[in-house]
Design an enzyme around this catalytic site. Structure first.
Site, PDB file in Angstrom:
ATOM      1  N   ASN A 111       0.870  -1.224   0.065  1.00 19.99           N
ATOM      2  CA  ASN A 111       0.075   0.037  -0.098  1.00 19.99           C
ATOM      3  C   ASN A 111       0.887   1.271   0.037  1.00 19.99           C
ATOM      4  OD1 ASN A 111       0.675   0.911   2.706  1.00 19.99           O
ATOM      5  ND2 ASN A 111      -0.418  -1.320   3.244  1.00 19.99           N
ATOM      6  N   ALA A 121       0.839   1.347  11.736  1.00 22.41           N
ATOM      7  CA  ALA A 121       1.112   0.740  10.375  1.00 22.41           C
ATOM      8  C   ALA A 121       0.086   0.396   9.719  1.00 22.41           C
ATOM      9  CB  ALA A 121       2.321  -0.631  10.656  1.00 22.41           C
ATOM     10  N   LYS A 154       9.718 -16.325 -10.325  1.00 22.92           N
ATOM     11  CA  LYS A 154       8.958 -15.281 -11.114  1.00 22.92           C
ATOM     12  C   LYS A 154       7.867 -16.099 -11.888  1.00 22.92           C
ATOM     13  CE  LYS A 154       9.445 -11.185 -13.924  1.00 22.92           C
ATOM     14  NZ  LYS A 154      10.283 -10.207 -14.968  1.00 22.92           N
ATOM     15  N   PRO A 177      -2.503 -11.974  10.256  1.00 26.64           N
ATOM     16  CA  PRO A 177      -2.891 -11.909  11.701  1.00 26.64           C
ATOM     17  C   PRO A 177      -3.369 -10.337  11.655  1.00 26.64           C
ATOM     18  CG  PRO A 177      -0.528 -12.125  11.339  1.00 26.64           C
ATOM     19  CD  PRO A 177      -0.968 -12.437  10.051  1.00 26.64           C
ATOM     20  N   ILE A 207      -2.770  -7.626  13.952  1.00 24.88           N
ATOM     21  CA  ILE A 207      -1.877  -7.224  15.127  1.00 24.88           C
ATOM     22  C   ILE A 207      -2.524  -6.398  15.951  1.00 24.88           C
ATOM     23  CG2 ILE A 207       0.216  -6.174  15.252  1.00 24.88           C
ATOM     24  CD1 ILE A 207       0.882  -6.830  12.517  1.00 24.88           C
ATOM     25  N   LYS A 258     -14.224  -0.445  14.686  1.00 20.83           N
ATOM     26  CA  LYS A 258     -12.935  -0.832  14.905  1.00 20.83           C
ATOM     27  C   LYS A 258     -12.497  -0.657  16.453  1.00 20.83           C
ATOM     28  CE  LYS A 258      -8.157  -0.699  12.878  1.00 20.83           C
ATOM     29  NZ  LYS A 258      -7.597  -0.166  11.537  1.00 20.83           N
TER      30      LYS A 258
END
Length: 399
Positions: A211, A275, A288, A305, A307, A338
């Site tokens: 991202n 993050a 590749k 996961p 975090i 959240k």
């Protein structure tokens, strides 16, 4: 802020650069906060701001020369270097930092820096290529090794038209750095865990899922926590940012590596999970992937996961868990959900459609159990300072 600098004497050395005009704003803010400012203007600094302007704002005589007979008859530069509680160099040019790093004393500014045992804070501003030049990097490392606090410049467009690190930090960040020099360390003895940047999840040895996170906000928060006295462990995804002073950095690539590094960093008193962790990872190929005319290969995705939730519900959960939410709509509703689901105390939410990735500015809302607070559009450094002040007040029972 006023309590930190109230009654303090700041010796301000104004170097020669286009950012010198911002030193006038700094003088005004320091005096508003109750500090006395003793101004020193270098020869090149006087090409950008006048002694009259600096003197009028500081309410003090501006010193410009090592060879002023009236002042130097009594070794004025020695007295001047002893009179201050802190020496601030703003802007700190590449040339001035080079001379300070080399221990030179050819003018008033460099002599003051050599003839003092007072704490020194340097606020760099210069062309991006000058800041990134190996010679400047060596000089910054040497100055920091000698005990000088050197701020990192902001990214942005230069007066010369180039873009990158080299802009003078925003005024709130400079004021926060000054306050930190006066022992205002409300998080001393606390351990803070911070995550920053993206994660990269490999598809094959060449490609990855990622991202646009730059890591700037997380690094700014880590720096502000360290300045407030915390012992900081910064778990950083793949970003190209300098490690903040006083911060222990752990570099990772994937979400699973970040999770392991966070687990290893516990116990902690504070967790600020900035993050932008990839939600999914691919079943990565060992070689590749090639185009063979049969269409794109299928990507088998597995959920990574969580975090933040892992920290929020951990057996060794930090006393304060702060998460970040990058959303594209229904900002407050998503952030509130959240916060509850992940077990966070606070969520700092922003709308990434406003172009915050990679920018030095952002518009955040702090979502707590009491509801949302709109912090408005502001520099990321200012968000970091405000958030850390809020964290300190919360942990010290002041809110």
């Amino acid at each position: 802020m006023p309590a930190a600098v109230l009654g303090k004497t700041i010796l301000l050395i104004v170097g020669g650069g286009i950012a010198a005009f911002k030193a006038l704003e700094l003088v005004r803010e320091l005096r508003r906060a109750g500090a006395r400012v003793l101004p020193v203007l270098t020869e090149n600094g006087a090409r950008f701001v006048t002694p009259l302007s600096l003197s009028a704002l500081a309410g003090e005589t501006v010193r410009t020369s090592l060879w002023d007979l009236e002042d130097e008859a009594s070794m004025g530069h020695i007295q001047l270097s002893r009179a201050a509680d802190l020496i601030v160099v703003c802007p700190a040019t590449a040339d001035l930092m080079a001379r300070a790093a080399g221990g030179q004393a050819g003018d008033l500014a460099s002599t003051l820096l050599l003839a003092t045992d007072t704490r020194v804070l340097m606020v760099p501003a210069m062309n991006v290529r000058m800041w990134l030049h190996p010679a400047t990097r060596r000089n910054v490392d040497r100055l920091r090794g000698d005990g000088v606090t050197v701020m990192d410049p902001d990214d942005g467009e230069m007066a010369c038209g180039e873009y990158g690190p080299g802009r003078l930090p925003e005024l709130p960040a400079i004021m926060a750095a000054i306050a930190a020099q006066f022992g205002d360390r409300p998080l001393a003895g606390r351990h803070a865990l911070v995550t920053a940047g993206p994660t990269h999840e490999p598809i094959d040895p060449v490609r990855f899922i990622g991202n646009h996170s730059s890591g700037k906000q997380g690094f700014a928060i880590a720096a502000a926590l360290a300045a407030a006295g915390a012992r900081v462990t910064l778990v950083a995804g793949p970003v190209h940012l300098p490690t903040p002073a006083g911060v222990t950095r752990v570099d990772v690539m994937t979400a699973r590596e970040m999770q392991a590094a966070c687990e290893a960093a516990l116990p902690a008193d504070i967790a600020v999970m900035v993050a932008a962790v990839a939600d999914w990872r691919a079943d990565a190929a060992g070689t590749k992937l090639k185009k063979d005319g049969s269409g794109p290969p299928p990507l088998i995705l597995t959920e990574n996961p969580d975090i933040l939730a892992g920290i929020g519900h951990h057996a060794r959960r930090p006393a304060l868990v702060v998460g970040f939410a990058a959303e594209t709509g229904d900002l407050i509703a998503h952030a509130s959900a959240k916060r509850t689901k992940k077990g966070a105390d606070w969520i700092v939410a922003n709308d990434v459609t406003e172009g915050v990735f990679g920018s030095d500015h952002t518009h955040v809302h702090l979502v707590t159990a009491a509801g949302p607070e709109d912090w408005g559009s502001t520099p990321k450094q200012a968000v970091a300072s405000r958030l850390v002040a809020r964290i300190a007040a919360h942990l010290n029972g002041q809110s």
